[in-house]
Scaffold this motif. Structure first.
Motif, PDB file in Angstrom:
ATOM      1  N   ALA A 216      14.633  -2.300  45.154  1.00 47.00           N
ATOM      2  CA  ALA A 216      14.278  -3.633  45.639  1.00 47.00           C
ATOM      3  C   ALA A 216      12.885  -3.688  46.237  1.00 47.00           C
ATOM      4  CB  ALA A 216      15.299  -4.111  46.658  1.00 47.00           C
ATOM      5  N   GLY A 217      12.252  -2.540  46.446  1.00 44.07           N
ATOM      6  CA  GLY A 217      10.912  -2.517  47.015  1.00 44.07           C
ATOM      7  C   GLY A 217      10.828  -1.647  48.254  1.00 44.07           C
ATOM      8  N   PRO A 218       9.772  -1.806  49.060  1.00 47.19           N
ATOM      9  CA  PRO A 218       9.553  -0.957  50.227  1.00 47.19           C
ATOM     10  C   PRO A 218      10.456  -1.340  51.391  1.00 47.19           C
ATOM     11  CG  PRO A 218       7.862  -2.626  50.118  1.00 47.19           C
ATOM     12  CD  PRO A 218       8.684  -2.790  48.872  1.00 47.19           C
ATOM     13  N   PHE A 219      10.685  -0.386  52.276  1.00 46.43           N
ATOM     14  CA  PHE A 219      11.406  -0.695  53.508  1.00 46.43           C
ATOM     15  C   PHE A 219      10.830   0.135  54.646  1.00 46.43           C
ATOM     16  CE2 PHE A 219      13.959   2.428  51.132  1.00 46.43           C
ATOM     17  CZ  PHE A 219      14.121   3.448  52.054  1.00 46.43           C
ATOM     18  N   CYS A 220      10.938  -0.399  55.858  1.00 51.41           N
ATOM     19  CA  CYS A 220      10.534   0.347  57.049  1.00 51.41           C
ATOM     20  C   CYS A 220      11.702   1.232  57.455  1.00 51.41           C
ATOM     21  CB  CYS A 220      10.166  -0.598  58.186  1.00 51.41           C
ATOM     22  SG  CYS A 220       9.597   0.290  59.664  1.00 51.41           S
ATOM     23  N   LEU A 221      11.454   2.517  57.539  1.00 49.88           N
ATOM     24  CA  LEU A 221      12.495   3.492  57.860  1.00 49.88           C
ATOM     25  C   LEU A 221      12.248   4.082  59.241  1.00 49.88           C
ATOM     26  CD1 LEU A 221      14.942   5.194  56.866  1.00 49.88           C
ATOM     27  CD2 LEU A 221      13.272   6.886  56.067  1.00 49.88           C
ATOM     28  N   LEU A 222      13.244   3.988  60.109  1.00 50.68           N
ATOM     29  CA  LEU A 222      13.190   4.612  61.431  1.00 50.68           C
ATOM     30  C   LEU A 222      14.229   5.721  61.467  1.00 50.68           C
ATOM     31  CD1 LEU A 222      13.077   1.450  63.741  1.00 50.68           C
ATOM     32  CD2 LEU A 222      11.167   2.666  62.673  1.00 50.68           C
ATOM     33  N   THR A 223      13.767   6.940  61.722  1.00 54.43           N
ATOM     34  CA  THR A 223      14.659   8.087  61.861  1.00 54.43           C
ATOM     35  C   THR A 223      14.733   8.429  63.340  1.00 54.43           C
ATOM     36  OG1 THR A 223      13.961   8.890  59.684  1.00 54.43           O
ATOM     37  CG2 THR A 223      15.112  10.450  61.112  1.00 54.43           C
ATOM     38  N   VAL A 224      15.939   8.428  63.904  1.00 49.58           N
ATOM     39  CA  VAL A 224      16.118   8.479  65.354  1.00 49.58           C
ATOM     40  C   VAL A 224      16.960   9.691  65.743  1.00 49.58           C
ATOM     41  CG1 VAL A 224      17.016   7.229  67.364  1.00 49.58           C
ATOM     42  CG2 VAL A 224      15.915   5.978  65.488  1.00 49.58           C
ATOM     43  N   ASP A 225      16.530  10.364  66.789  1.00 50.17           N
ATOM     44  CA  ASP A 225      17.233  11.522  67.345  1.00 50.17           C
ATOM     45  C   ASP A 225      18.279  11.041  68.342  1.00 50.17           C
ATOM     46  OD1 ASP A 225      17.997  13.927  68.483  1.00 50.17           O
ATOM     47  OD2 ASP A 225      16.138  14.185  69.625  1.00 50.17           O
ATOM     48  N   VAL A 226      19.551  11.233  68.016  1.00 52.37           N
ATOM     49  CA  VAL A 226      20.629  10.817  68.920  1.00 52.37           C
ATOM     50  C   VAL A 226      21.302  12.030  69.578  1.00 52.37           C
ATOM     51  CG1 VAL A 226      21.081   8.593  67.831  1.00 52.37           C
ATOM     52  CG2 VAL A 226      22.226  10.640  66.965  1.00 52.37           C
ATOM     53  N   ALA A 227      20.597  13.158  69.621  1.00 57.44           N
ATOM     54  CA  ALA A 227      21.071  14.381  70.280  1.00 57.44           C
ATOM     55  C   ALA A 227      22.253  15.018  69.569  1.00 57.44           C
ATOM     56  CB  ALA A 227      21.408  14.126  71.751  1.00 57.44           C
ATOM     57  N   ALA A 228      22.433  14.684  68.306  1.00 58.49           N
ATOM     58  CA  ALA A 228      23.504  15.255  67.492  1.00 58.49           C
ATOM     59  C   ALA A 228      22.877  16.051  66.346  1.00 58.49           C
ATOM     60  CB  ALA A 228      24.391  14.150  66.929  1.00 58.49           C
ATOM     61  N   PRO A 229      23.644  16.878  65.667  1.00 62.44           N
ATOM     62  CA  PRO A 229      23.082  17.556  64.490  1.00 62.44           C
ATOM     63  C   PRO A 229      22.561  16.583  63.447  1.00 62.44           C
ATOM     64  CG  PRO A 229      25.138  18.606  65.153  1.00 62.44           C
ATOM     65  CD  PRO A 229      25.009  17.350  65.972  1.00 62.44           C
ATOM     66  N   GLU A 230      23.249  15.421  63.309  1.00 62.12           N
ATOM     67  CA  GLU A 230      22.787  14.392  62.388  1.00 62.12           C
ATOM     68  C   GLU A 230      21.792  13.480  63.096  1.00 62.12           C
ATOM     69  OE1 GLU A 230      27.076  15.456  61.891  1.00 62.12           O
ATOM     70  OE2 GLU A 230      25.925  14.516  63.504  1.00 62.12           O
ATOM     71  N   ALA A 231      20.805  12.990  62.344  1.00 62.56           N
ATOM     72  CA  ALA A 231      19.935  11.927  62.849  1.00 62.56           C
ATOM     73  C   ALA A 231      20.558  10.586  62.451  1.00 62.56           C
ATOM     74  CB  ALA A 231      18.544  12.062  62.266  1.00 62.56           C
TER      75      ALA A 231
ATOM     76  N   VAL B 182      12.711  18.503  73.978  1.00 68.06           N
ATOM     77  CA  VAL B 182      13.887  18.720  74.819  1.00 68.06           C
ATOM     78  C   VAL B 182      14.943  17.730  74.333  1.00 68.06           C
ATOM     79  CG1 VAL B 182      14.843  18.559  77.135  1.00 68.06           C
ATOM     80  CG2 VAL B 182      12.532  19.466  76.793  1.00 68.06           C
ATOM     81  N   ARG B 183      16.056  18.245  73.841  1.00 72.50           N
ATOM     82  CA  ARG B 183      17.098  17.401  73.268  1.00 72.50           C
ATOM     83  C   ARG B 183      18.427  17.673  73.958  1.00 72.50           C
ATOM     84  NH1 ARG B 183      18.747  18.556  68.410  1.00 72.50           N
ATOM     85  NH2 ARG B 183      19.022  16.404  67.689  1.00 72.50           N
ATOM     86  N   GLY B 184      19.278  16.679  73.973  1.00 73.34           N
ATOM     87  CA  GLY B 184      20.640  16.888  74.430  1.00 73.34           C
ATOM     88  C   GLY B 184      21.473  17.501  73.318  1.00 73.34           C
ATOM     89  N   SER B 185      22.774  17.576  73.543  1.00 72.87           N
ATOM     90  CA  SER B 185      23.683  18.141  72.539  1.00 72.87           C
ATOM     91  C   SER B 185      25.023  17.425  72.636  1.00 72.87           C
ATOM     92  CB  SER B 185      23.868  19.641  72.772  1.00 72.87           C
ATOM     93  OG  SER B 185      24.752  20.183  71.824  1.00 72.87           O
ATOM     94  N   ARG B 186      25.433  16.814  71.523  1.00 69.03           N
ATOM     95  CA  ARG B 186      26.702  16.083  71.516  1.00 69.03           C
ATOM     96  C   ARG B 186      27.061  15.721  70.079  1.00 69.03           C
ATOM     97  NH1 ARG B 186      25.428   9.808  72.919  1.00 69.03           N
ATOM     98  NH2 ARG B 186      23.438   9.672  71.827  1.00 69.03           N
ATOM     99  N   ALA B 187      28.188  15.073  69.907  1.00 64.50           N
ATOM    100  CA  ALA B 187      28.605  14.603  68.587  1.00 64.50           C
ATOM    101  C   ALA B 187      27.900  13.286  68.260  1.00 64.50           C
ATOM    102  CB  ALA B 187      30.118  14.404  68.551  1.00 64.50           C
ATOM    103  N   MET B 188      27.768  13.001  66.979  1.00 58.92           N
ATOM    104  CA  MET B 188      27.175  11.742  66.528  1.00 58.92           C
ATOM    105  C   MET B 188      27.944  10.545  67.102  1.00 58.92           C
ATOM    106  SD  MET B 188      25.384   9.543  64.777  1.00 58.92           S
ATOM    107  CE  MET B 188      24.247  10.544  63.826  1.00 58.92           C
ATOM    108  N   PRO B 189      27.263   9.617  67.785  1.00 63.08           N
ATOM    109  CA  PRO B 189      27.963   8.475  68.388  1.00 63.08           C
ATOM    110  C   PRO B 189      28.287   7.354  67.395  1.00 63.08           C
ATOM    111  CG  PRO B 189      25.630   8.373  68.907  1.00 63.08           C
ATOM    112  CD  PRO B 189      25.853   9.683  68.199  1.00 63.08           C
ATOM    113  N   PHE B 190      27.662   7.357  66.221  1.00 67.99           N
ATOM    114  CA  PHE B 190      27.888   6.295  65.245  1.00 67.99           C
ATOM    115  C   PHE B 190      29.199   6.525  64.510  1.00 67.99           C
ATOM    116  CE2 PHE B 190      26.732   4.598  60.838  1.00 67.99           C
ATOM    117  CZ  PHE B 190      27.046   3.288  61.157  1.00 67.99           C
TER     118      PHE B 190
END
Length: 236
Positions: free
Chosen positions: A159-174, A49-57
């Motif tokens: 540069a090597g490994p990194f921890c990646l967090l992909t987050v749902d902000v209720a926009a078409p873009e993550a 269940v997701r909202g719907s809006r423009a990317m806030p960033f």
């Protein structure tokens, strides 16, 4: 049992519980403004269940300059497209990045960037939730800050490994957050398996345990600055 095994087992248990009850609708309140909280049980559901809006960033560092010190960083610099003046994100560095010839000599960084949907996709996050983007077989669904669907995985750069967090902000873009500690391969060994070799599971697990909790803390602080009262079920 490793962290990866624990994460997988927890998600599997929730999926089995969902299958037994026949309930395919994730629990929690309907989307709104401000965004409601999300229960941890949603990690057992493929449909969200997701909202719907423009990317806030904003796509630059303007929303993040006030938290540079709080995150233990020293400077914020915009991320731009190569050979272009277009700004696509913001990188916070633990010290001035300088012109290090060896990528492993770069300072620790925390990057914030939007991720656009692929052609034919309604949004960029759903594919990650479904299992894409998990390098070395590590992929963990979780609820970030009580309000955001998120996926934790491991990525790699020069540069090597990194921890990646992909987050749902209720926009078409993550929105993607990456905590990179250059030179980490000197401590953890080569985390990316060569072709035909097994994934170095214990090293990947140790890197995730040592790095991803800090990445999540940074992401929660960044989202508070970028998206007050927002979440994956935000509207408007």
């Amino acid at each position: 049992m490793t962290r990866i095994a624990r994460s997988t087992s927890a998600a599997l248990a929730l999926l089995l519980a969902t299958a037994c009850t026949g309930d395919t609708t994730p629990p929690g309140d309907a989307p709104g403004n401000p965004a409601p909280g999300i229960p941890d049980a949603v990690v057992g559901y493929d449909q969200l269940v997701r909202g719907s809006r423009a990317m806030p960033f904003s796509g630059d560092c303007s929303q993040l300059t006030g938290i540079v010190d709080r995150l233990g960083m020293a400077v914020a610099e915009p991320i731009g497209e190569p050979l272009s003046d277009e700004t696509t994100g913001c990188a916070l560095y633990a010290s001035e990045p300088g012109d290090a010839q060896d990528p492993a000599d770069r300072p620790e960084s925390f990057r914030v960037e939007p991720l656009a949907p692929e052609d034919g996709q309604a949004d960029a996050f759903t594919a990650y939730w479904g299992g894409e983007g998990g390098a070395q077989g590590y992929h963990r669904r979780f609820v970030l800050g009580g309000r955001y669907h998120a996926v934790e995985s491991v990525g790699f750069s020069l540069a090597g490994p990194f921890c990646l967090l992909t987050v749902d902000v209720a926009a078409p873009e993550a929105l993607q957050f990456a905590l990179e500690r250059p030179g980490a391969e000197a401590e953890y060994g080569r985390l990316r398996a060569k072709e035909g070799q097994e994934v170095p599971r214990e090293a990947v697990d140790r890197f995730v345990v040592d790095t991803c909790p800090t990445a999540a803390e940074h992401a929660v602080a960044a989202l508070a600055a970028i998206d007050p009262n927002g979440g994956s079920r935000a509207t408007g």
